[in-house]
Design a protein around this motif. Structure first.
Motif, PDB file in Angstrom:
ATOM      1  N   ARG A  26       0.810  -1.221   0.000  1.00  0.00           N
ATOM      2  CA  ARG A  26       0.000   0.000   0.000  1.00  0.00           C
ATOM      3  C   ARG A  26       0.843   1.272   0.000  1.00  0.00           C
ATOM      4  O   ARG A  26       0.542   2.213  -0.729  1.00  0.00           O
ATOM      5  CB  ARG A  26      -0.941  -0.017   1.209  1.00  0.00           C
ATOM      6  CG  ARG A  26      -1.883   1.141   1.281  1.00  0.00           C
ATOM      7  CD  ARG A  26      -3.234   0.951   0.683  1.00  0.00           C
ATOM      8  NE  ARG A  26      -3.860  -0.291   1.085  1.00  0.00           N
ATOM      9  CZ  ARG A  26      -4.664  -0.962   0.275  1.00  0.00           C
ATOM     10  NH1 ARG A  26      -4.919  -0.514  -0.932  1.00  0.00           N
ATOM     11  NH2 ARG A  26      -5.216  -2.082   0.657  1.00  0.00           N
ATOM     12  N   ASP A  27       1.929   1.332   0.786  1.00  0.00           N
ATOM     13  CA  ASP A  27       2.749   2.546   0.828  1.00  0.00           C
ATOM     14  C   ASP A  27       3.405   2.832  -0.518  1.00  0.00           C
ATOM     15  O   ASP A  27       3.509   3.983  -0.928  1.00  0.00           O
ATOM     16  CB  ASP A  27       3.773   2.505   1.955  1.00  0.00           C
ATOM     17  CG  ASP A  27       4.740   1.329   1.860  1.00  0.00           C
ATOM     18  OD1 ASP A  27       4.377   0.303   1.254  1.00  0.00           O
ATOM     19  OD2 ASP A  27       5.856   1.436   2.404  1.00  0.00           O
ATOM     20  N   TYR A  29       2.169   1.899  -3.447  1.00  0.00           N
ATOM     21  CA  TYR A  29       1.068   2.325  -4.316  1.00  0.00           C
ATOM     22  C   TYR A  29       0.770   3.801  -4.069  1.00  0.00           C
ATOM     23  O   TYR A  29       0.591   4.565  -5.012  1.00  0.00           O
ATOM     24  CB  TYR A  29      -0.175   1.474  -4.049  1.00  0.00           C
ATOM     25  CG  TYR A  29      -1.399   1.941  -4.814  1.00  0.00           C
ATOM     26  CD1 TYR A  29      -1.629   1.512  -6.114  1.00  0.00           C
ATOM     27  CD2 TYR A  29      -2.310   2.814  -4.231  1.00  0.00           C
ATOM     28  CE1 TYR A  29      -2.743   1.935  -6.820  1.00  0.00           C
ATOM     29  CE2 TYR A  29      -3.423   3.247  -4.933  1.00  0.00           C
ATOM     30  CZ  TYR A  29      -3.637   2.808  -6.217  1.00  0.00           C
ATOM     31  OH  TYR A  29      -4.741   3.238  -6.917  1.00  0.00           O
ATOM     32  N   ASN A  30       0.727   4.205  -2.812  1.00  0.00           N
ATOM     33  CA  ASN A  30       0.418   5.596  -2.476  1.00  0.00           C
ATOM     34  C   ASN A  30       1.473   6.556  -2.993  1.00  0.00           C
ATOM     35  O   ASN A  30       1.158   7.688  -3.359  1.00  0.00           O
ATOM     36  CB  ASN A  30       0.249   5.762  -0.966  1.00  0.00           C
ATOM     37  CG  ASN A  30      -1.009   5.097  -0.449  1.00  0.00           C
ATOM     38  OD1 ASN A  30      -1.976   4.891  -1.186  1.00  0.00           O
ATOM     39  ND2 ASN A  30      -1.005   4.742   0.818  1.00  0.00           N
ATOM     40  N   ASP A  31       2.735   6.118  -3.033  1.00  0.00           N
ATOM     41  CA  ASP A  31       3.820   6.969  -3.519  1.00  0.00           C
ATOM     42  C   ASP A  31       3.758   7.178  -5.027  1.00  0.00           C
ATOM     43  O   ASP A  31       3.972   8.280  -5.508  1.00  0.00           O
ATOM     44  CB  ASP A  31       5.187   6.387  -3.148  1.00  0.00           C
ATOM     45  CG  ASP A  31       5.498   6.514  -1.671  1.00  0.00           C
ATOM     46  OD1 ASP A  31       4.859   7.349  -0.991  1.00  0.00           O
ATOM     47  OD2 ASP A  31       6.382   5.782  -1.200  1.00  0.00           O
ATOM     48  N   SER A  39      -5.658  -0.936  -6.246  1.00  0.00           N
ATOM     49  CA  SER A  39      -4.611  -1.370  -5.328  1.00  0.00           C
ATOM     50  C   SER A  39      -5.082  -2.609  -4.584  1.00  0.00           C
ATOM     51  O   SER A  39      -5.969  -2.539  -3.735  1.00  0.00           O
ATOM     52  CB  SER A  39      -4.288  -0.263  -4.325  1.00  0.00           C
ATOM     53  OG  SER A  39      -3.356  -0.733  -3.377  1.00  0.00           O
TER      54      SER A  39
END
Length: 66
Positions: A26-27, A29-31, A39
Motif C-alpha cells: 500500500r505505501d 502504491y500511495n507513492d 490497489s
C-alpha cells in the motif's frame, strides 16, 4: 492465461477497458501508481479477486524497473 506485457501493451489494454491491478504494498502504491489502477496488495489479492469484473481482462502490476 498469464503472459508478460510491456508498458505500451498495458496502456493499450487499459484504453481498451482492461482492469489494471497493482499488487504493490500500500505505501508504494500511495507513492506512485498507474492512474486508474486498483490497489490489491499481494497479501490481499486472493481475498479481493471477487471485486474484479470477470468479463474484462486483468493486468496485474508488481514493479517497474525503468
Amino acid at each position: 492465461m498469464p503472459s508478460n506485457v510491456f508498458r505500451e501493451d498495458v496502456q493499450r489494454l487499459a484504453a481498451d477497458g482492461a482492469q489494471i491491478v497493482e499488487v504493490l504494498p500500500r505505501d508504494e502504491y500511495n507513492d506512485l501508481h498507474i492512474a486508474g489502477a486498483l490497489s490489491f496488495p499481494l497479501t490481499e489479492l486472493g481475498g479481493r479477486a471477487s471485486e474484479l469484473n470477470r468479463t474484462r481482462p486483468v493486468v496485474t502490476y508488481c514493479n517497474d524497473f525503468l
